[in-house]
Design an enzyme around this catalytic site. Sequence first.
Site, PDB file in Angstrom:
ATOM      1  N   PHE A 222      -8.445   1.137  -0.689  1.00  9.33           N
ATOM      2  CA  PHE A 222      -9.132  -0.064  -1.757  1.00  9.33           C
ATOM      3  C   PHE A 222      -8.263  -0.535  -2.375  1.00  9.33           C
ATOM      4  O   PHE A 222      -8.688  -1.004  -3.374  1.00  9.33           O
ATOM      5  CB  PHE A 222     -10.492   0.775  -2.329  1.00  9.33           C
ATOM      6  CG  PHE A 222     -11.461   0.308  -1.324  1.00  9.33           C
ATOM      7  CD1 PHE A 222     -12.548   0.406  -0.197  1.00  9.33           C
ATOM      8  CD2 PHE A 222     -11.293   2.082  -0.341  1.00  9.33           C
ATOM      9  CE1 PHE A 222     -12.727   0.297   0.907  1.00  9.33           C
ATOM     10  CE2 PHE A 222     -12.111   2.540   0.488  1.00  9.33           C
ATOM     11  CZ  PHE A 222     -12.841   2.244   1.070  1.00  9.33           C
TER      12      PHE A 222
ATOM     13  N   VAL B 186       0.158  -1.152   0.333  1.00  9.20           N
ATOM     14  CA  VAL B 186       0.226  -0.041   0.091  1.00  9.20           C
ATOM     15  C   VAL B 186       1.020   1.134  -0.124  1.00  9.20           C
ATOM     16  O   VAL B 186       0.485   1.731  -0.899  1.00  9.20           O
ATOM     17  CB  VAL B 186      -1.191   0.151   0.902  1.00  9.20           C
ATOM     18  CG1 VAL B 186      -1.102   1.605   1.620  1.00  9.20           C
ATOM     19  CG2 VAL B 186      -1.986  -1.379   1.396  1.00  9.20           C
TER      20      VAL B 186
ATOM     21  N   LYS C  26      -6.734  -3.038  -5.155  1.00 13.94           N
ATOM     22  CA  LYS C  26      -6.029  -5.007  -5.009  1.00 13.94           C
ATOM     23  C   LYS C  26      -4.889  -5.120  -5.926  1.00 13.94           C
ATOM     24  O   LYS C  26      -4.873  -4.476  -6.818  1.00 13.94           O
ATOM     25  CB  LYS C  26      -7.207  -5.186  -6.496  1.00 13.94           C
ATOM     26  CG  LYS C  26      -8.493  -4.530  -5.951  1.00 13.94           C
ATOM     27  CD  LYS C  26      -9.959  -4.845  -6.689  1.00 13.94           C
ATOM     28  CE  LYS C  26      -9.473  -4.416  -7.875  1.00 13.94           C
ATOM     29  NZ  LYS C  26     -10.297  -3.164  -8.493  1.00 13.94           N
TER      30      LYS C  26
ATOM     31  N   CYS D 155      -5.679  -9.566   2.968  1.00 14.57           N
ATOM     32  CA  CYS D 155      -6.567  -8.814   3.301  1.00 14.57           C
ATOM     33  C   CYS D 155      -8.068  -9.817   4.053  1.00 14.57           C
ATOM     34  O   CYS D 155      -8.260  -9.311   5.384  1.00 14.57           O
ATOM     35  CB  CYS D 155      -7.082  -7.189   2.356  1.00 14.57           C
ATOM     36  SG  CYS D 155      -6.081  -6.348   1.847  1.00 14.57           S
TER      37      CYS D 155
ATOM     38  N   LYS E 179     -13.907   0.896   5.387  1.00 12.98           N
ATOM     39  CA  LYS E 179     -13.804  -0.405   4.458  1.00 12.98           C
ATOM     40  C   LYS E 179     -13.194  -2.055   5.316  1.00 12.98           C
ATOM     41  O   LYS E 179     -13.447  -3.090   4.252  1.00 12.98           O
ATOM     42  CB  LYS E 179     -11.791  -0.214   5.260  1.00 12.98           C
ATOM     43  CG  LYS E 179     -10.599  -0.926   4.731  1.00 12.98           C
ATOM     44  CD  LYS E 179     -10.172  -1.005   2.959  1.00 12.98           C
ATOM     45  CE  LYS E 179      -9.718  -2.326   2.680  1.00 12.98           C
ATOM     46  NZ  LYS E 179      -9.775  -2.531   1.326  1.00 12.98           N
TER      47      LYS E 179
HETATM   48  N1  LIG Z   1      -2.112  -5.006   0.472  1.00 12.36           N
HETATM   49  C1  LIG Z   1      -3.508  -4.791   0.347  1.00 12.36           C
HETATM   50  O1  LIG Z   1      -3.500  -4.816  -1.082  1.00 12.36           O
HETATM   51  C2  LIG Z   1      -4.138  -4.106   0.938  1.00 12.36           C
HETATM   52  C3  LIG Z   1      -5.342  -3.396  -0.050  1.00 12.36           C
HETATM   53  C4  LIG Z   1      -6.118  -2.274   1.343  1.00 12.36           C
HETATM   54  C5  LIG Z   1      -5.271  -1.724   2.202  1.00 12.36           C
HETATM   55  N2  LIG Z   1      -4.223  -3.298   2.926  1.00 12.36           N
HETATM   56  C6  LIG Z   1      -3.567  -2.630   4.452  1.00 12.36           C
HETATM   57  O2  LIG Z   1      -2.674  -1.506   4.360  1.00 12.36           O
HETATM   58  C7  LIG Z   1      -2.115  -1.903   5.579  1.00 12.36           C
HETATM   59  C8  LIG Z   1      -1.246  -2.474   4.886  1.00 12.36           C
HETATM   60  O3  LIG Z   1      -0.466  -3.196   4.297  1.00 12.36           O
HETATM   61  P1  LIG Z   1       0.294  -3.704   3.692  1.00 12.36           P
HETATM   62  O4  LIG Z   1      -0.190  -5.616   2.078  1.00 12.36           O
HETATM   63  O5  LIG Z   1       1.276  -2.403   2.738  1.00 12.36           O
HETATM   64  O6  LIG Z   1       1.854  -4.041   3.861  1.00 12.36           O
HETATM   65  P2  LIG Z   1       3.174  -5.095   4.507  1.00 12.36           P
HETATM   66  O7  LIG Z   1       2.965  -5.963   4.987  1.00 12.36           O
HETATM   67  O8  LIG Z   1       3.410  -5.328   2.797  1.00 12.36           O
HETATM   68  O9  LIG Z   1       3.991  -3.133   4.461  1.00 12.36           O
HETATM   69  C9  LIG Z   1       4.014  -2.843   5.922  1.00 12.36           C
HETATM   70  C10 LIG Z   1       4.829  -2.138   6.017  1.00 12.36           C
HETATM   71  O10 LIG Z   1       4.985  -1.743   6.806  1.00 12.36           O
HETATM   72  C11 LIG Z   1       6.757  -1.449   7.809  1.00 12.36           C
HETATM   73  N3  LIG Z   1       6.368  -1.216   9.506  1.00 12.36           N
HETATM   74  C12 LIG Z   1       6.142  -1.571  10.008  1.00 12.36           C
HETATM   75  N4  LIG Z   1       5.971  -1.057  10.818  1.00 12.36           N
HETATM   76  C13 LIG Z   1       6.516   0.178  11.116  1.00 12.36           C
HETATM   77  C14 LIG Z   1       6.859   1.569  11.643  1.00 12.36           C
HETATM   78  N5  LIG Z   1       6.861   1.662  13.006  1.00 12.36           N
HETATM   79  N6  LIG Z   1       7.208   2.080  10.806  1.00 12.36           N
HETATM   80  C15 LIG Z   1       8.061   1.884   9.522  1.00 12.36           C
HETATM   81  N7  LIG Z   1       7.552   1.158   8.997  1.00 12.36           N
HETATM   82  C16 LIG Z   1       7.185   0.274   9.508  1.00 12.36           C
HETATM   83  C17 LIG Z   1       6.994  -2.172   7.525  1.00 12.36           C
HETATM   84  O11 LIG Z   1       8.687  -2.810   7.654  1.00 12.36           O
HETATM   85  C18 LIG Z   1       6.309  -3.045   6.031  1.00 12.36           C
HETATM   86  O12 LIG Z   1       7.424  -2.626   4.434  1.00 12.36           O
HETATM   87  C19 LIG Z   1      -2.984  -3.317   6.128  1.00 12.36           C
HETATM   88  O13 LIG Z   1      -3.434  -2.159   7.599  1.00 12.36           O
HETATM   89  C20 LIG Z   1      -3.754  -3.333   5.214  1.00 12.36           C
HETATM   90  O14 LIG Z   1      -4.646  -4.142   5.721  1.00 12.36           O
HETATM   91  C21 LIG Z   1      -3.694  -3.668   1.791  1.00 12.36           C
END
Ligand SMILES: NC(=O)c1ccc[n+]([C@@H]2O[C@H](COP(=O)([O-])OP(=O)(O)OC[C@H]3O[C@@H](n4cnc5c(N)ncnc54)[C@H](O)[C@@H]3O)[C@@H](O)[C@H]2O)c1
Length: 442
Positions: A155, A11, A157, A266, A210
């Site tokens: 949102f 994201v 994908k 998710c 969400k």
């Molecule tokens: N992946 C998806 O398709 C998607 C879609 C919509 C929403 N989301 C939501 O978005 C959020 C992130 O999802 P993601 O898939 O990108 O996660 P991810 O695990 O791919 O990335 C999260 C990042 O945050 C970093 N992080 C953790 N703690 C930290 C801190 N204290 N300071 C700085 N960086 C830090 C991690 O090192 C990692 O690189 C989640 O809440 C998820 O539910 C994800």
Amino acid sequence: MRISVIGVGYVGLVSGVCFAEVGNDVLCMDIDNEKIERLRKGEIPIYEPHLGELVKNNIKEGRLQFTDKIRQAVDHGLIIFVCVNTPQDHDGSADLQYVLRVASGIGQSIEKYRIIVVKSTVPVGTCEKVKDAIRAELAKRGVDVPFDIASNPEFLKEGVAVDDCMKPERVIVGVENSRVEEIVRELYSPFIRTGAPFIVMDLRSSEMTKYAANAMLATRISFMNQMANVCERVGADVMKVMRGMGSDSRIGPKFLFPGIGFGGSCFPKDVRALIRTAEDSGFEFSILSKVMEANELQRTFFLEKIREFYGKKLRGKRLAVWGLAFKANTDDMREAPAIEILQGLTSDGAVCHVYDPKAMENASGLFKGNEAVLFGKNQYEVLEGAEGLILLTEWLSFREPDFDRMKSLMKQHVIFDGRNQYTPKLLTERGFHYICIGRPRV
Ligand SMILES: NC(=O)c1ccc[n+]([C@@H]2O[C@H](COP(=O)([O-])OP(=O)(O)OC[C@H]3O[C@@H](n4cnc5c(N)ncnc54)[C@H](O)[C@@H]3O)[C@@H](O)[C@H]2O)c1
């Protein structure tokens, strides 16, 4: 506008680069300094179509930078997006430790007015917790720096994330005052020029939107999977039923494909977190518990079909597996159905020769130590001597394969299709025994 993004995963990286692409000055921050080093060199830690070129181009144009220092991120952006992970906690709720750690970090570093926008998927009330955590740090410092908070759930994908970010179907924003609404609206204006709605609401409703959307989508999938199970038993074809029911404009054709259940980072965790939120509020969201139960059963049913075909004798069987990622066009293995299915097959004694166009590296970490999972070089190599092919991810390259070549490589011509990719009649004519989801045998 100067923007900071904290948490550079799927994201954060996609959002950051899309904000940069339309001209903003973006600084992305992550605690994973190895990841930051790679990104600075233009190396992309995840597979997401079109992301690589965009990142390299925006670094070159000077609009996109990376840091592992939160102080620098807080100093840089008028708007600070929080995009860190919110994984499932042991009781099903969302684990907020990463979000709250970022909030404390902001409170420790903030020197002038900032808008903190929570993009991570977080339960109702989290924005208020973030505010409290920032205030607690300000109180410790004995200073009073003004800041605002907003909620802006994402949102996108995976697999089409860049497109979803550049052309969102809608933007949801939760705010506490009109000043923040106007600034966030301005930031998003290049993305919604074609009229996508910019929907403004209070913080709590935005946070809940969400979860509501993901829970509804997960419910559609489990509904169709259960529909497929009934179709199979009564001699109806779920693919025809799907087309018929999807043509009703109240239902619509999207998100009705039956398969082996949803996975990914998710849906499973968000549905569980919403069940937990409801429980904590004194309400049992019973439909959602059944949605999760149906999802787990779907993998078991598929596994049982394979077991039954071989008369429950899988020991020593050489099976080919196409696809590991939880869906096509991503390398994401989080909660992928392939994990459970491969564990089931190999614990029964089968040897699985697997191939996925992008998820092999992530999968190899997950199956480390399981000597019955062997990684092949391409989709045909894994078929050599196979006594069956199991299709688990709907990658395009699996859609129209060379069936003659497959037949010549495979020892036994049976395909277990967890994604209903092929036409049963055609496969039967080509001499394959074809086992899929919710369609009668021909
Ligand atoms: N992946 C998806 O398709 C998607 C879609 C919509 C929403 N989301 C939501 O978005 C959020 C992130 O999802 P993601 O898939 O990108 O996660 P991810 O695990 O791919 O990335 C999260 C990042 O945050 C970093 N992080 C953790 N703690 C930290 C801190 N204290 N300071 C700085 N960086 C830090 C991690 O090192 C990692 O690189 C989640 O809440 C998820 O539910 C994800």
